[in-house]
Write an enzyme that holds these catalytic residues in place. Structure first.
Site, mmCIF file in Angstrom:
data_model
loop_
_atom_site.group_PDB
_atom_site.id
_atom_site.type_symbol
_atom_site.label_atom_id
_atom_site.label_comp_id
_atom_site.label_asym_id
_atom_site.label_seq_id
_atom_site.Cartn_x
_atom_site.Cartn_y
_atom_site.Cartn_z
ATOM 1 N N GLU A 278 5.150 5.341 -2.350
ATOM 2 C CA GLU A 278 5.079 4.940 -0.888
ATOM 3 C C GLU A 278 5.418 3.515 -0.674
ATOM 4 O O GLU A 278 4.718 2.558 -1.338
ATOM 5 C CB GLU A 278 3.700 5.284 -0.084
ATOM 6 C CG GLU A 278 3.736 5.208 1.129
ATOM 7 C CD GLU A 278 2.426 5.486 1.746
ATOM 8 O OE1 GLU A 278 2.432 5.594 3.190
ATOM 9 O OE2 GLU A 278 1.488 5.534 1.290
ATOM 10 N N GLY B 51 -4.757 -0.129 -3.544
ATOM 11 C CA GLY B 51 -6.009 0.324 -3.945
ATOM 12 C C GLY B 51 -5.973 1.635 -4.351
ATOM 13 O O GLY B 51 -6.599 1.808 -5.651
ATOM 14 N N ALA B 52 -5.236 2.536 -3.701
ATOM 15 C CA ALA B 52 -4.874 3.905 -3.908
ATOM 16 C C ALA B 52 -3.864 4.587 -3.267
ATOM 17 O O ALA B 52 -3.396 3.935 -2.516
ATOM 18 C CB ALA B 52 -6.324 4.649 -3.844
ATOM 19 N N MET B 53 -3.376 5.629 -3.934
ATOM 20 C CA MET B 53 -2.155 6.421 -3.222
ATOM 21 C C MET B 53 -2.403 7.785 -3.046
ATOM 22 O O MET B 53 -2.893 8.266 -3.960
ATOM 23 C CB MET B 53 -1.132 6.020 -3.937
ATOM 24 C CG MET B 53 0.198 6.640 -3.377
ATOM 25 S SD MET B 53 0.590 6.258 -1.505
ATOM 26 C CE MET B 53 1.300 7.896 -1.286
ATOM 27 N N GLU B 54 -2.363 8.519 -2.098
ATOM 28 C CA GLU B 54 -2.687 9.783 -1.848
ATOM 29 C C GLU B 54 -1.670 10.943 -2.153
ATOM 30 O O GLU B 54 -1.948 11.847 -1.472
ATOM 31 C CB GLU B 54 -2.950 9.863 -0.054
ATOM 32 C CG GLU B 54 -1.702 9.767 0.703
ATOM 33 C CD GLU B 54 -1.469 8.361 1.298
ATOM 34 O OE1 GLU B 54 -0.644 8.228 2.133
ATOM 35 O OE2 GLU B 54 -1.946 7.530 0.580
ATOM 36 N N HIS C 42 -11.099 8.106 1.896
ATOM 37 C CA HIS C 42 -9.878 7.447 2.599
ATOM 38 C C HIS C 42 -8.609 8.610 1.996
ATOM 39 O O HIS C 42 -8.006 9.023 2.814
ATOM 40 C CB HIS C 42 -9.561 6.157 2.302
ATOM 41 C CG HIS C 42 -8.238 5.658 2.911
ATOM 42 N ND1 HIS C 42 -8.472 5.186 4.117
ATOM 43 C CD2 HIS C 42 -7.030 5.813 2.595
ATOM 44 C CE1 HIS C 42 -7.017 4.636 4.650
ATOM 45 N NE2 HIS C 42 -6.315 5.207 3.567
ATOM 46 N N GLU C 43 -8.471 8.601 0.612
ATOM 47 C CA GLU C 43 -7.480 9.162 0.139
ATOM 48 C C GLU C 43 -7.367 10.682 0.266
ATOM 49 O O GLU C 43 -6.443 11.525 0.420
ATOM 50 C CB GLU C 43 -7.112 8.707 -1.253
ATOM 51 C CG GLU C 43 -7.112 7.395 -1.692
ATOM 52 C CD GLU C 43 -5.945 6.584 -0.817
ATOM 53 O OE1 GLU C 43 -4.883 7.623 -0.484
ATOM 54 O OE2 GLU C 43 -6.128 5.482 -0.481
ATOM 55 N N GLU D 100 -2.883 6.010 8.364
ATOM 56 C CA GLU D 100 -3.631 5.033 7.822
ATOM 57 C C GLU D 100 -4.928 4.799 8.860
ATOM 58 O O GLU D 100 -5.986 4.577 8.269
ATOM 59 C CB GLU D 100 -2.926 3.575 7.621
ATOM 60 C CG GLU D 100 -1.946 3.854 6.426
ATOM 61 C CD GLU D 100 -2.458 4.427 5.304
ATOM 62 O OE1 GLU D 100 -3.694 4.630 5.062
ATOM 63 O OE2 GLU D 100 -1.505 5.005 4.378
ATOM 64 N N HIS E 61 -6.235 12.093 3.553
ATOM 65 C CA HIS E 61 -4.793 12.018 3.561
ATOM 66 C C HIS E 61 -4.202 13.455 3.088
ATOM 67 O O HIS E 61 -3.144 13.831 3.608
ATOM 68 C CB HIS E 61 -4.250 10.965 2.801
ATOM 69 C CG HIS E 61 -4.109 9.499 3.498
ATOM 70 N ND1 HIS E 61 -3.589 9.402 4.819
ATOM 71 C CD2 HIS E 61 -4.404 8.346 3.045
ATOM 72 C CE1 HIS E 61 -3.583 8.145 5.138
ATOM 73 N NE2 HIS E 61 -3.968 7.243 4.180
#
Length: 913
Positions: free
Chosen positions: A192, A326-329, A362-363, A385, A366
Site C-alpha cells: 500500500e 506502523g502496521a499494514m492490514e 486498527h489492523e 483509515e 481493516h
C-alpha cells in the site's frame, strides 16, 4: 495501514517543549456463505460501467494522470516468486486469467523496477507473443500484440525478475540479527498504496480486484508466509522447497503479502476457531503473547459488532525489523513494526502496551472495513483509515476498560485533527487523488484522525444500534466489492432514518470546521443559548456546516440536557430546568470548537475546579481556549490563568492536553529572554502533581504510570532541579545494575539526565543502546539523545541518527527529537537537513517519512525570516510528495510569528507579574 501514531517524539508529545504532531499508521477457505458467489467473478464486466473521478477531481489534481484502461481486467493471478536472499533479487512467473471486455492490441499494466523476460496471451485460438515496452515515469508497461485480442477470457503469461530493494516498499529486504549475532536478511512486502507493481506486473488499482494463487520457492530452513494457509509443499534440489498457498478471496493488489525469513511464533484460536499466530524474531516468543491476547479478543468482538464472521481461516501478525509505517492490514497476514507488536513482560512500558493494543485493533478492523469492502479509489481512503481509527478505540475500550481510552482519543485524534484542519493548507477528508505521488500526502491526520472524529460524531448522532445495523448492511451488500463514500452514507441513513448523507457531505467534502460563538440568557428556569458558527481560523470564509449539537448542564453534567442541529449561520437552543452552568459539546464528541462569552466561561471554572465536569469536558474547555488564543480570538494570558483551575486535576489525559498547550507557548518564548520564566511557570504547575503521585509505581495502575512518565518528562525538560537530581540518582543505579528503572520511567529519565550536557551520560546511553536487543528500548534511547543541549552532543546525536546503528525507519524520528528539545537543536537539525538533503531525499523520496521529517524540523520556528528560508530551500530542492507538508510547515511558522507578535509582551508581563 497505521501511520498516525508514529509521531516524531512519541505519543506523550508534551514531554518536549513543542509537540511535533500538533503542527502537523491457508486450509480450505472459510468464506461467508452469503457472499461466496462474488469470489468467483471480477468487480468489473463489459456490462458494468465504471464510475470515474469527477471533472472537479481532475481539475484539482496537480499532475496529469490516467488510470489503467479496463478493456482487459484480471480475474486470478497464479504467481510464483523465488527470492534470492544473498543477491537481493527475485525471479517470478505468473499466469493471469483475464477478461477482455473490448478487442484490443495492447494491455497496459502497472510495473516498476521489474524486467520482463517474456510475455504472451493464451486463448482458445492459440498463443500470441507480446512485445514489452516500459513507461518508467508512469510505472506501467505495455504489452503489444500483432493482432487484436478477441473479447472473452484468456491468460496473460509472464516471466520476470526484480530487486529486493532497501526502500521499505514493494518486495524488499529487511536486515536482522540472529541470536548468535550474525546479520541476515529476510524478504518482506509493503504494497500500500501502489507498490505491488514492484513485486509483479499487475493491475495495481484498488478497484481491479482478483483472486491470487501464490507459490513461493524458498530455502527449507526459512519460514514462508502469505495471505492464506499452505495448500501443498514440494521438496526441490539445492535445499529449497516450493510452498503453494490456498486461493485468496477476491481482493485488491495492495493487500497481497508474502514473507520469507526466520521467525518464532505463538498461537491460539479465537472463540470461533480462527487460528491466530503472532510471529516474532527468533528467541522472542514471549514478546508476542500480549498481541496474541489482544487479537484473540478482537476478532470475536468485530464479528459480533458487524454481525459478520472473519472471512479467512487464519490470521498471522508478524513483526518486521525494517518497516516504514506502523502496521499494514494485508488480508490474513498483517505486518507490524516491532514496537507495534512486541511487548516484553518486564521491559515494555504502559504506553507501549497500549500502542500495541490500538494498532492490533486498527489492523484487524481493516479485515472487514477495507479488505472485505474496499474503497473504489484513493480519493476514498478515509473510508478505510478513518473508520479503523475510530473502531480501534471501541475495541480497546472493550478489551481494556481501565485504559480510559476514549478520553485519550480526544487528545490523540480529535485535537490532533482540529489543529491540522485549522490550517489554510489543510485538505478535505475526501481529496481528489490522481497521480500516485499525491497518495502519501493524504496519509495524514485528516485521513486518520479527522476521519475517525467525524465518524465518532456521526455514531453519536444516529445512535449505536442504527450505526451497527447500517454497518452490517453496508458490509454485506458490498462484500468483496468496492465502494464510494456515498455508499456508506446510504446504508447508515437507511438504518437510522436520518439525513446522514446531507449532514456528512458538509464534513467530508470541505476542509476546516466551525467555531461556535455562544452566549446565554436566563428566562425563568430555562437557559437560552444563542449560537453563531464561523469557519475556525479562516476569517474570509463563509463556509457553514450542519452541526449536531448537544449541551450538558449543572443539573445534567454527564448526559445531554438539550440537543439540536445547527443548520444555518445562527441558531438558538433552549436548555430546560438549568439554573447553573451550561456547556456545549459534552464529551468532546463534536468536531468543532466553542468560544464562550466571558460570563459563560466564568461560570464553568468552578465546575473544572471541583471536577463536576467530566475529564473530557475539562480537557475540551481549556484546549478550545488555547486554540482560540493561537488564532487571535482569545487572550493567551486568559488561557494561562485558566490552568489555575486544574490544581486538583488527576486525570492523565487532561494533563497531557494541558502540557501540550503550554508547550506551544514555550515554543513562542523559546528564542526570548522570557523562556526561563515560562519554565518556572511549568514547575509551579506540575511539581505538585509529581509530589502527589510520587516516583514509585503500583502494579496495574495504567493511567498513573502514564501520568508519572508525562510529568517527569516535562519537569525534566524544563530542568526542575529536584526532578533532574532524582533522575540522575535513578539513572546511575540503573546503569550500575543496582536497581533497574521501571520501563515507564526510562524515556523521561533518559531525557532529564541529558539536559546537563554530560558527555559521560551520553556515552552511557549509547552503551545501553548497544547492549539491548529490545527495539522498544532502543527507540526510547535514540529519541532521548535529542535532549542534549550542547552543540557537540547535538551533532553527535545527529550523526548517530544516520549511522549503521539506526534503522532507516527510525532515522527521521531521532533527527526530529533533536529539533523538538531545544532551540539550538532545532537550528542545528535544520542545518543538518540542508547539508544532508541529497542523502535523505534519496532514502525517503516518495514516502510519508520525508513529510514527517520536514514537518518536525521546520514547523516550530517563529519568525518570517525562517519561513522564507524554508520556502527558498525547498524551491531549490523540490520534494513533490512532501509539498503539502512544506506548505503546512511554513504556515505554522507564520502562525507562530503572528501569535508571538500579538501576545508575546502580554505573556511576558503575566509571567513576571
Amino acid at each position: 495501514m497505521w501511520r498516525r501514531s508514529i509521531s516524531l517524539v512519541g505519543r506523550a508529545r508534551a514531554v518536549h517543549c513543542r509537540p511535533v504532531g500538533r503542527s502537523v499508521t491457508r486450509c480450505a477457505p472459510r468464506f461467508l456463505s452469503s457472499v461466496v458467489r462474488p469470489l468467483l467473478t471480477p468487480r468489473y464486466s463489459s456490462q458494468q460501467p465504471l464510475r470515474v473521478l469527477s471533472q472537479q477531481a481532475k481539475k484539482m489534481s496537480d499532475k496529469p494522470f490516467e488510470r489503467l484502461p479496463h478493456n482487459v481486467v484480471p480475474k486470478n493471478y497464479a504467481v510464483q516468486l523465488k527470492p534470492d536472499l544473498q543477491a537481493f533479487t527475485f525471479s517470478g512467473e505468473q499466469t493471469v486469467n483475464v477478461s477482455v471486455t473490448e478487442a484490443t492490441k495492447v494491455i497496459i499494466m502497472n510495473s516498476a523496477d521489474i524486467e520482463v523476460q517474456s510475455a504472451a496471451f493464451v486463448a482458445s485460438a492459440g498463443n500470441v507473443t507480446a512485445e514489452v515496452a516500459y513507461q518508467p515515469k508512469e510505472e506501467t508497461l505495455t504489452l503489444t500484440f500483432p493482432q487484436e485480442l478477441p473479447v472473452g477470457d484468456g491468460q496473460v503469461t509472464m516471466k520476470f525478475t526484480g530487486i529486493l530493494n532497501d526502500k521499505m516498499k514493494g518486495f524488499y529486504r529487511s536486515k536482522y540479527t540472529t541470536p548468535s549475532g550474525e546479520e541476515r536478511y529476510c524478504a518482506v512486502t509493503q504494497f500500500e498504496a501502489t507498490d505491488a507493481r514492484r513485486a509483479l506486473p499487475c493491475w495495481d488499482e484498488p478497484a481491479l480486484k482478483a483472486t491470487f494463487d501464490v507459490t513461493l520457492v524458498v530455502p527449507e530452513d526459512r519460514v514462508a508466509l502469505s495471505n492464506m494457509p499452505v495448500k501443498s509443499e514440494q521438496k526441490l534440489d539445492g535445499g529449497l522447497h516450493s510452498l503453494t498457498y490456498e486461493t485468496t478471496p477476491i481482493m485488491s493488489t495492495y493487500l497481497l503479502a508474502f514473507i520469507v525469513g526466520e521467525y518464532d511464533y505463538v498461537e491460539d484460536r479465537d472463540a470461533d476457531g480462527v487460528l491466530v499466530r503472532v510471529y516474532t524474531p527468533v528467541g522472542k516468543r514471549d514478546q508476542g503473547k500480549f498481541a496474541l491476547d489482544v487479537a484473540v479478543k478482537t476478532l470475536p468482538f468485530y464479528k459480533k459488532y458487524f454481525n459478520i464472521p472473519y472471512p479467512l481461516p487464519k490470521i498471522d501478525l508478524i513483526a518486521i525489523a525494517d518497516f516504514a509505517a506502523g502496521a499494514m492490514e494485508n488480508w490474513g497476514l498483517v505486518t507490524y513494526r516491532e514496537t507495534a507488536l512486541l511487548v516484553d513482560p518486564v521491559e515494555s512500558s504502559a504506553a507501549g502496551r497500549q500502542w500495541v493494543a490500538l494498532v492490533v485493533g486498527h489492523e484487524l478492523a481493516h479485515q472487514w472495513f477495507g479488505n472485505l469492502v474496499t474503497m473504489e479509489w484513493w480519493t476514498h481512503l478515509w473510508l478505510n483509515e478513518g473508520f479503523a481509527s475510530w473502531i480501534e478505540y471501541l475495541c480497546v475500550d472493550h478489551c481494556y476498560p481501565d485504559y480510559d481510552i476514549w478520553t485519550q482519543f480526544v487528545t490523540h485524534d480529535l485535537i490532533r485533527a482540529l489543529d491540522l484542519d485549522a490550517m489554510s493548507n489543510s485538505h478535505a477528508i475526501e481529496v481528489p487523488v490522481g497521480h500516485p505521488d499525491e497518495i502519501d500526502e493524504i496519509f495524514d491526520a485528516i485521513s486518520y484522525s479527522k476521519g475517525s472524529s467525524v465518524i465518532r460524531m456521526l455514531h453519536s448522532y444516529i445512535g449505536d444500534e442504527a450505526f451497527r445495523t447500517g454497518m452490517h448492511n453496508y458490509l454485506t451488500k458490498h462484500a468483496y466489492k468496492n465502494t464510494f463514500t456515498e455508499d456508506l452514507w446510504e446504508a447508515l441513513g437507511e438504518a437510522s432514518g436520518k439525513p446522514v448523507g446531507k449532514v456528512m457531505q458538509t464534513w467530508t467534502e470541505k476542509m476546516g470546521f466551525p467555531v461556535l460563538e455562544v452566549d446565554s440568557t436566563r428566562q425563568g428556569s430555562d437557559t437560552t443559548i444563542k449560537m453563531t458558527q464561523k469557519h475556525f481560523g479562516q476569517k474570509n470564509s463563509d463556509s457553514q456546516w450542519l452541526v449536531p449539537i448537544d449541551v450538558c448542564s449543572n443539573e445534567s453534567p454527564s448526559s445531554a440536557a438539550a440537543s439540536t442541529m445547527l443548520e444555518g449561520k445562527t441558531g438558538d437552543l433552549v436548555v430546560p430546568n438549568s439554573s447553573g452552568w451550561v456547556k456545549l459539546n459534552p464529551g468532546a464528541v463534536g468536531f468543532y470548537r466553542v468560544k464562550y462569552s466571558s460570563g459563560m466561561l466564568d461560570s464553568l471554572i468552578p465546575a473544572v475546579r471541583d471536577q463536576a465536569l467530566g475529564p473530557r469536558d475539562r480537557l475540551n474547555l481549556q484546549d478550545d481556549l488555547f486554540a482560540l488564543a493561537k488564532e487571535g480570538d482569545a487572550s493567551t494570558v486568559d488561557a494561562l490563568r485558566l490552568t489555575a483551575a486544574y490544581t486538583n486535576e488527576s486525570n492523565y489525559t487532561v494533563w497531557l492536553s494541558l502540557s501540550t498547550n503550554i508547550s506551544a507557548v514555550c515554543t513562542l518564548l523559546a528564542y526570548s529572554e522570557h523562556s526561563p520564566a515560562m519554565s518556572q511557570f511549568v514547575h509551579r504547575l506540575l511539581a505538585p502533581v509529581l509530589e502527589r503521585i510520587g516516583w514509585e509505581s503500583a502494579e496495574g495502575d495504567h493511567l498513573t504510570a502514564l501520568l508519572r512518565s508525562l510529568v517527569v518528562g516535562v519537569l525534566g525538560k524544563h530542568k526542575h532541579a529536584a526532578t533532574v537530581e532524582e533522575a540522575h540518582r535513578r539513572f546511575k543505579a540503573h546503569v550500575s545494575g543496582e536497581s533497574s528503572l521501571p520501563a515507564d520511567l526510562r524515556s523521561p529519565v533518559y531525557g532529564a539526565v541529558l539536559t546537563g550536557n554530560d558527555t559521560s551520560v551520553f556515552n552511557e546511553l549509547v552503551a545501553l543502546f548497544d547492549k539491548t536487543d529490545l527495539h522498544e528500548e532502543r527507540v526510547r534511547i535514540m529519541r532521548s539523545l535529542g535532549a542534549a543541549s550542547s552543540k557537540e552532543l547535538i551533532e553527535r546525536a545527529l550523526q548517530f541518527a544516520i549511522s549503521e546503528k539506526v534503522r532507516s525507519q527510525d532515522t527521521v524520528f531521532v533527527i526530529g527529537s533533536v529539533s523538538a528539545h531545544s532551540t539550538l537543536g532545532r537550528d542545528i537539525a535544520f542545518d543538518f537537513l540542508k547539508a544532508n538533503w541529497s542523502m535523505l531525499y534519496e532514502r525517503y523520496q516518495g514516502g510519508f517519512l520525508l513529510s514527517r521529517l520536514i514537518s518536525s524540523l521546520c514547523s516550530d520556528f517563529v519568525t518570517e525570516e525562517r519561513a522564507v528560508e524554508v520556502e527558498q530551500f525547498f524551491a531549490a530542492n523540490p520534494a513533490p510528495a512532501a509539498n503539502r507538508a512544506i506548505k503546512q510547515s511554513c504556515e505554522s511558522i507564520r502562525k507562530n510569528a503572528s501569535w508571538m507578535e500579538r501576545d508575546g509582551d502580554a505573556i511576558a508581563q503575566f509571567l513576571h507579574g
